[in-house]
Design a protein around this motif. Structure first.
Motif, PDB file in Angstrom:
ATOM      1  N   LEU A  28       0.837  -1.194   0.000  1.00 33.82           N
ATOM      2  CA  LEU A  28       0.000   0.000   0.000  1.00 33.82           C
ATOM      3  C   LEU A  28       0.876   1.249   0.000  1.00 33.82           C
ATOM      4  O   LEU A  28       1.818   1.360   0.782  1.00 33.82           O
ATOM      5  CB  LEU A  28      -0.911   0.006   1.232  1.00 33.82           C
ATOM      6  CG  LEU A  28      -2.066  -1.004   1.242  1.00 33.82           C
ATOM      7  CD1 LEU A  28      -2.816  -0.924   2.565  1.00 33.82           C
ATOM      8  CD2 LEU A  28      -3.012  -0.760   0.083  1.00 33.82           C
ATOM      9  N   GLY A  29       0.563   2.164  -0.884  1.00 32.05           N
ATOM     10  CA  GLY A  29       1.337   3.391  -1.002  1.00 32.05           C
ATOM     11  C   GLY A  29       2.406   3.332  -2.063  1.00 32.05           C
ATOM     12  O   GLY A  29       2.972   4.364  -2.435  1.00 32.05           O
ATOM     13  N   ASP A  30       2.698   2.119  -2.578  1.00 32.70           N
ATOM     14  CA  ASP A  30       3.742   1.966  -3.595  1.00 32.70           C
ATOM     15  C   ASP A  30       3.183   1.830  -5.005  1.00 32.70           C
ATOM     16  O   ASP A  30       3.938   1.695  -5.967  1.00 32.70           O
ATOM     17  CB  ASP A  30       4.604   0.736  -3.290  1.00 32.70           C
ATOM     18  CG  ASP A  30       5.466   0.930  -2.054  1.00 32.70           C
ATOM     19  OD1 ASP A  30       5.680   2.098  -1.677  1.00 32.70           O
ATOM     20  OD2 ASP A  30       5.909  -0.077  -1.473  1.00 32.70           O
ATOM     21  N   GLY A  31       1.858   1.836  -5.127  1.00 38.06           N
ATOM     22  CA  GLY A  31       1.247   1.689  -6.443  1.00 38.06           C
ATOM     23  C   GLY A  31       1.080   3.025  -7.144  1.00 38.06           C
ATOM     24  O   GLY A  31       1.739   4.018  -6.812  1.00 38.06           O
ATOM     25  N   LEU A  32       0.186   3.056  -8.124  1.00 44.45           N
ATOM     26  CA  LEU A  32      -0.160   4.300  -8.806  1.00 44.45           C
ATOM     27  C   LEU A  32      -1.129   5.065  -7.910  1.00 44.45           C
ATOM     28  O   LEU A  32      -2.203   4.563  -7.576  1.00 44.45           O
ATOM     29  CB  LEU A  32      -0.803   4.002 -10.161  1.00 44.45           C
ATOM     30  CG  LEU A  32      -1.228   5.222 -10.983  1.00 44.45           C
ATOM     31  CD1 LEU A  32      -0.012   6.006 -11.441  1.00 44.45           C
ATOM     32  CD2 LEU A  32      -2.067   4.801 -12.180  1.00 44.45           C
ATOM     33  N   VAL A  33      -0.750   6.269  -7.504  1.00 45.20           N
ATOM     34  CA  VAL A  33      -1.489   7.019  -6.484  1.00 45.20           C
ATOM     35  C   VAL A  33      -2.124   8.265  -7.086  1.00 45.20           C
ATOM     36  O   VAL A  33      -1.490   8.997  -7.854  1.00 45.20           O
ATOM     37  CB  VAL A  33      -0.543   7.422  -5.328  1.00 45.20           C
ATOM     38  CG1 VAL A  33      -1.222   8.410  -4.388  1.00 45.20           C
ATOM     39  CG2 VAL A  33      -0.079   6.189  -4.563  1.00 45.20           C
ATOM     40  N   LEU A  34      -3.381   8.497  -6.730  1.00 43.13           N
ATOM     41  CA  LEU A  34      -4.059   9.747  -7.067  1.00 43.13           C
ATOM     42  C   LEU A  34      -4.629  10.361  -5.793  1.00 43.13           C
ATOM     43  O   LEU A  34      -5.173   9.649  -4.940  1.00 43.13           O
ATOM     44  CB  LEU A  34      -5.201   9.517  -8.059  1.00 43.13           C
ATOM     45  CG  LEU A  34      -4.833   9.176  -9.507  1.00 43.13           C
ATOM     46  CD1 LEU A  34      -6.100   8.998 -10.336  1.00 43.13           C
ATOM     47  CD2 LEU A  34      -3.947  10.249 -10.124  1.00 43.13           C
ATOM     48  N   CYS A  35      -4.509  11.672  -5.670  1.00 39.31           N
ATOM     49  CA  CYS A  35      -5.127  12.357  -4.539  1.00 39.31           C
ATOM     50  C   CYS A  35      -6.638  12.403  -4.755  1.00 39.31           C
ATOM     51  O   CYS A  35      -7.122  12.264  -5.886  1.00 39.31           O
ATOM     52  CB  CYS A  35      -4.555  13.764  -4.388  1.00 39.31           C
ATOM     53  SG  CYS A  35      -4.977  14.896  -5.739  1.00 39.31           S
ATOM     54  N   PRO A  36      -7.430  12.588  -3.702  1.00 38.59           N
ATOM     55  CA  PRO A  36      -8.885  12.643  -3.858  1.00 38.59           C
ATOM     56  C   PRO A  36      -9.353  13.708  -4.847  1.00 38.59           C
ATOM     57  O   PRO A  36     -10.308  13.488  -5.593  1.00 38.59           O
ATOM     58  CB  PRO A  36      -9.381  12.937  -2.439  1.00 38.59           C
ATOM     59  CG  PRO A  36      -8.329  12.355  -1.554  1.00 38.59           C
ATOM     60  CD  PRO A  36      -7.035  12.604  -2.272  1.00 38.59           C
ATOM     61  N   SER A  37      -8.683  14.859  -4.871  1.00 39.99           N
ATOM     62  CA  SER A  37      -9.106  15.928  -5.784  1.00 39.99           C
ATOM     63  C   SER A  37      -8.976  15.502  -7.236  1.00 39.99           C
ATOM     64  O   SER A  37      -9.859  15.764  -8.061  1.00 39.99           O
ATOM     65  CB  SER A  37      -8.280  17.196  -5.531  1.00 39.99           C
ATOM     66  OG  SER A  37      -8.548  17.731  -4.254  1.00 39.99           O
ATOM     67  N   CYS A  38      -7.867  14.847  -7.575  1.00 38.44           N
ATOM     68  CA  CYS A  38      -7.692  14.372  -8.951  1.00 38.44           C
ATOM     69  C   CYS A  38      -8.727  13.300  -9.286  1.00 38.44           C
ATOM     70  O   CYS A  38      -9.283  13.269 -10.392  1.00 38.44           O
ATOM     71  CB  CYS A  38      -6.278  13.819  -9.147  1.00 38.44           C
ATOM     72  SG  CYS A  38      -5.016  15.087  -9.445  1.00 38.44           S
ATOM     73  N   TYR A  39      -8.999  12.421  -8.320  1.00 37.38           N
ATOM     74  CA  TYR A  39      -9.928  11.323  -8.582  1.00 37.38           C
ATOM     75  C   TYR A  39     -11.340  11.837  -8.851  1.00 37.38           C
ATOM     76  O   TYR A  39     -12.001  11.397  -9.794  1.00 37.38           O
ATOM     77  CB  TYR A  39      -9.929  10.357  -7.396  1.00 37.38           C
ATOM     78  CG  TYR A  39     -10.696   9.078  -7.663  1.00 37.38           C
ATOM     79  CD1 TYR A  39     -10.108   8.030  -8.365  1.00 37.38           C
ATOM     80  CD2 TYR A  39     -12.009   8.921  -7.215  1.00 37.38           C
ATOM     81  CE1 TYR A  39     -10.808   6.855  -8.616  1.00 37.38           C
ATOM     82  CE2 TYR A  39     -12.717   7.759  -7.457  1.00 37.38           C
ATOM     83  CZ  TYR A  39     -12.113   6.730  -8.160  1.00 37.38           C
ATOM     84  OH  TYR A  39     -12.813   5.572  -8.418  1.00 37.38           O
ATOM     85  N   VAL A  40     -11.811  12.784  -8.040  1.00 36.22           N
ATOM     86  CA  VAL A  40     -13.179  13.272  -8.238  1.00 36.22           C
ATOM     87  C   VAL A  40     -13.286  14.142  -9.489  1.00 36.22           C
ATOM     88  O   VAL A  40     -14.390  14.389  -9.978  1.00 36.22           O
ATOM     89  CB  VAL A  40     -13.686  14.059  -7.012  1.00 36.22           C
ATOM     90  CG1 VAL A  40     -13.717  13.179  -5.790  1.00 36.22           C
ATOM     91  CG2 VAL A  40     -12.861  15.310  -6.767  1.00 36.22           C
ATOM     92  N   GLU A  41     -12.145  14.581 -10.023  1.00 39.75           N
ATOM     93  CA  GLU A  41     -12.161  15.322 -11.283  1.00 39.75           C
ATOM     94  C   GLU A  41     -12.172  14.385 -12.487  1.00 39.75           C
ATOM     95  O   GLU A  41     -12.153  14.837 -13.633  1.00 39.75           O
ATOM     96  CB  GLU A  41     -10.947  16.253 -11.352  1.00 39.75           C
ATOM     97  CG  GLU A  41     -11.058  17.450 -10.406  1.00 39.75           C
ATOM     98  CD  GLU A  41      -9.788  18.280 -10.341  1.00 39.75           C
ATOM     99  OE1 GLU A  41      -8.773  17.871 -10.962  1.00 39.75           O
ATOM    100  OE2 GLU A  41      -9.798  19.327  -9.676  1.00 39.75           O
ATOM    101  N   GLY A  42     -12.193  13.075 -12.218  1.00 43.77           N
ATOM    102  CA  GLY A  42     -12.335  12.108 -13.302  1.00 43.77           C
ATOM    103  C   GLY A  42     -11.071  11.380 -13.690  1.00 43.77           C
ATOM    104  O   GLY A  42     -11.098  10.536 -14.594  1.00 43.77           O
ATOM    105  N   ARG A  43      -9.969  11.674 -13.042  1.00 45.73           N
ATOM    106  CA  ARG A  43      -8.725  10.981 -13.375  1.00 45.73           C
ATOM    107  C   ARG A  43      -8.730   9.600 -12.723  1.00 45.73           C
ATOM    108  O   ARG A  43      -9.210   9.423 -11.612  1.00 45.73           O
ATOM    109  CB  ARG A  43      -7.517  11.796 -12.915  1.00 45.73           C
ATOM    110  CG  ARG A  43      -7.477  13.169 -13.556  1.00 45.73           C
ATOM    111  CD  ARG A  43      -6.256  13.977 -13.144  1.00 45.73           C
ATOM    112  NE  ARG A  43      -6.306  15.279 -13.792  1.00 45.73           N
ATOM    113  CZ  ARG A  43      -6.634  16.416 -13.197  1.00 45.73           C
ATOM    114  NH1 ARG A  43      -6.924  16.409 -11.909  1.00 45.73           N
ATOM    115  NH2 ARG A  43      -6.676  17.548 -13.857  1.00 45.73           N
ATOM    116  N   THR A  44      -8.158   8.644 -13.411  1.00 47.70           N
ATOM    117  CA  THR A  44      -8.092   7.293 -12.873  1.00 47.70           C
ATOM    118  C   THR A  44      -6.957   6.546 -13.561  1.00 47.70           C
ATOM    119  O   THR A  44      -6.215   7.128 -14.369  1.00 47.70           O
ATOM    120  CB  THR A  44      -9.431   6.556 -13.063  1.00 47.70           C
ATOM    121  OG1 THR A  44      -9.373   5.294 -12.377  1.00 47.70           O
ATOM    122  CG2 THR A  44      -9.738   6.317 -14.535  1.00 47.70           C
ATOM    123  N   CYS A  45      -6.805   5.274 -13.234  1.00 51.55           N
ATOM    124  CA  CYS A  45      -5.760   4.468 -13.859  1.00 51.55           C
ATOM    125  C   CYS A  45      -6.311   3.830 -15.136  1.00 51.55           C
ATOM    126  O   CYS A  45      -7.486   3.986 -15.477  1.00 51.55           O
ATOM    127  CB  CYS A  45      -5.283   3.391 -12.892  1.00 51.55           C
ATOM    128  SG  CYS A  45      -6.586   2.234 -12.410  1.00 51.55           S
TER     129      CYS A  45
END
Length: 486
Positions: free
Chosen positions: A412-429
């Protein structure tokens, strides 16, 4: 996208401080004060509060000024022997033997020419340990403006999160630092330690409160101030809708840069060597949290100074201070700071909180026998520091991340990480299966916060009614105008 550094950029040929200031009504001479002035400390505080720059001069005449230490020949023997230098014509960085760099500076013209391909500037270099010791232990520079001093909240970060802000700069005429603001609303200090052949530095600075106007103005011109990629010309500053404070820094002069002051430094003449550092005040933390971090998110600039973590650890520090101090008049200042930190931390919690926190994956558990460091985790898109909540995918990693079969086990923490703000703006893996993760146990964060409130109650009897206890009422974390991002 960052705008390219223009060429030719800017030259100090024929520059005169008086002529420059008199050339435009929005140009003003920077206030100067001698280090021995009785009003020095009051003036430093006043200028930082007003957001206007200040120069303190005469340090090279101080009886404890280390002339033999602040010397290029001393650096030749004891300094970094392979400093990193930047070619200001193509913005490329490289390393060069220090004797070769000194020779290049001494044999180069102090003025750039349209034909030249190289002009080197040693920037962001390591400060010698002996210089650091003089600054911190010499008792000359006021403690209030020193790194790790009485008004530097960065010192409250744990060792694993400490940020090195003390840097050295070495260059000749027509080398420069582009127009920019110091990181995260920190306060800047810049001391010219050495110069030869009339070396000096021209500073162009704005008032802190003009930052939104400055940024908006340069947006219209197609430039992003927070990317530090544009070198402003005198003509651009003359036609700007804001005041510009100008000074020519010489040997032994300390420039104080207020938080959010947009500024540019252009070296002139022979070699100058400066040491510079940042510190974070409580007001700076407030400005960073509410104004600078949203900008960094927009322009995808890495945060570096770990603002949310700094607020948390500073709150912990002042909680202990207030708990251990008798509730008398001397408690007023730390109690006031603690109350301000609690309010800041409440907003951090509101951004990071989810009522489903207990069911989410956690990096740290209450049963952990040793504390775990979260200080290396940041958003892989915008660069935001991760304090508590993030989304992660352990599958969508570049092949270069896999060094062996064993490394395919992603912690945990070593993968591809997005902050909550980026995630709710539609960014994802790529696979779209990111999972919410928590760093710390939320209940522990709430208890730390409530412990701070109880400490305040020793000074203000009604503080608990004003601030409340979140561990007893977790839903209070979310105010009426804020909601969880999970």
């Amino acid at each position: 996208m960052a705008d390219a550094i223009p060429s030719p950029r800017i030259t100090t040929r024929d520059w005169s401080l008086n002529d420059i200031i008199e050339s435009s009504p929005n140009f003003h001479r920077m206030t100067r004060l001698h280090y021995s002035a009785p009003s020095l400390r009051a003036s430093m505080s006043q200028h930082e509060a007003s957001g206007t720059p200040l120069i303190i001069h005469g340090w090279n005449r101080h009886p404890h000024w280390p002339k033999s230490l602040f010397n290029i020949e001393w650096l030749r023997k004891h300094g970094d022997q392979n400093p990193t230098v930047r070619n200001v014509h193509d913005w490329s960085d490289s390393q060069i033997p220090l004797p070769d760099f000194i020779e290049k500076m001494r044999t180069s013209s102090p003025y750039a020419t349209p034909q030249e391909k190289e002009r080197l500037y040693g920037k962001d270099g390591d400060c010698p340990a002996e210089w650091t010791k003089w600054l911190t232990e010499g008792g000359v520079i006021p403690d209030e403006v020193l790194f790790n001093g009485s008004d530097d909240f960065l010192k409250f970060l744990p060792e694993s999160a400490k940020v090195q802000t003390l840097m050295c700069y070495m260059g000749i005429g027509d080398t420069f630092t582009p127009f920019h603001k110091d990181l995260c609303a920190s306060s800047g200090q810049n001391l010219m330690c050495y110069s030869e052949n009339g070396g000096s530095s021209f500073w162009f600075m704005t008032k802190a409160s003009d930052a939104p106007t400055v940024v908006s103005h340069f947006h219209k011109l197609g430039h992003e101030v927070d990317l530090e990629s544009h070198v402003v010309t005198l003509e651009e500053l003359r036609t700007a809708p804001f005041d510009v404070y100008i000074a020519e820094q010489r040997l032994g002069e300390l420039v104080l840069v207020p938080p959010r002051s947009c500024h540019q430094v252009v070296n002139s003449g022979g070699i100058t060597i400066k040491t510079s550092w940042s510190r974070m005040s409580l007001d700076g933390l407030c400005v960073a949290a509410y104004h600078e971090l949203p900008i960094y998110h927009r322009v995808c600039r890495q945060e570096i100074y770990k603002v949310k973590s700094n607020i948390y650890h500073a709150m912990d520090h002042y909680t202990r201070v207030v708990e251990q101090t008798e509730p008398e008049i001397e408690l007023a200042t730390p109690a006031s700071k603690l109350k301000q930190l609690i309010r800041l931390f409440d907003d951090v919690l509101a951004q990071e909180y989810t009522s489903q926190h207990a069911s989410l994956a956690h990096i740290s558990n209450v049963s952990d026998s040793e504390p775990i460091s979260f200080d290396g985790i940041h958003c892989d898109f915008c660069g935001a520091d991760i304090f508590q909540s993030f989304f992660e995918c352990g599958k969508c990693l570049p092949l270069s991340s896999w060094n062996s079969e064993e490394s395919r086990i992603v912690l945990l923490g070593d993968g591809l990480v997005l902050c909550p703000s980026c995630y709710v703006e539609g960014r994802t893996c790529q696979c779209g299966e990111m999972q919410p993760v928590q760093c710390r146990v939320v209940d522990e964060l709430l208890q730390r916060r409530d412990r701070a409130v109880k400490a305040i109650c020793r000074f203000e009897s009604l503080a608990d009614q004003e601030l409340g206890y979140f561990s007893e009422h977790p839903k209070w974390v979310l105010s009426s105008h804020q909601r969880a991002l999970f």
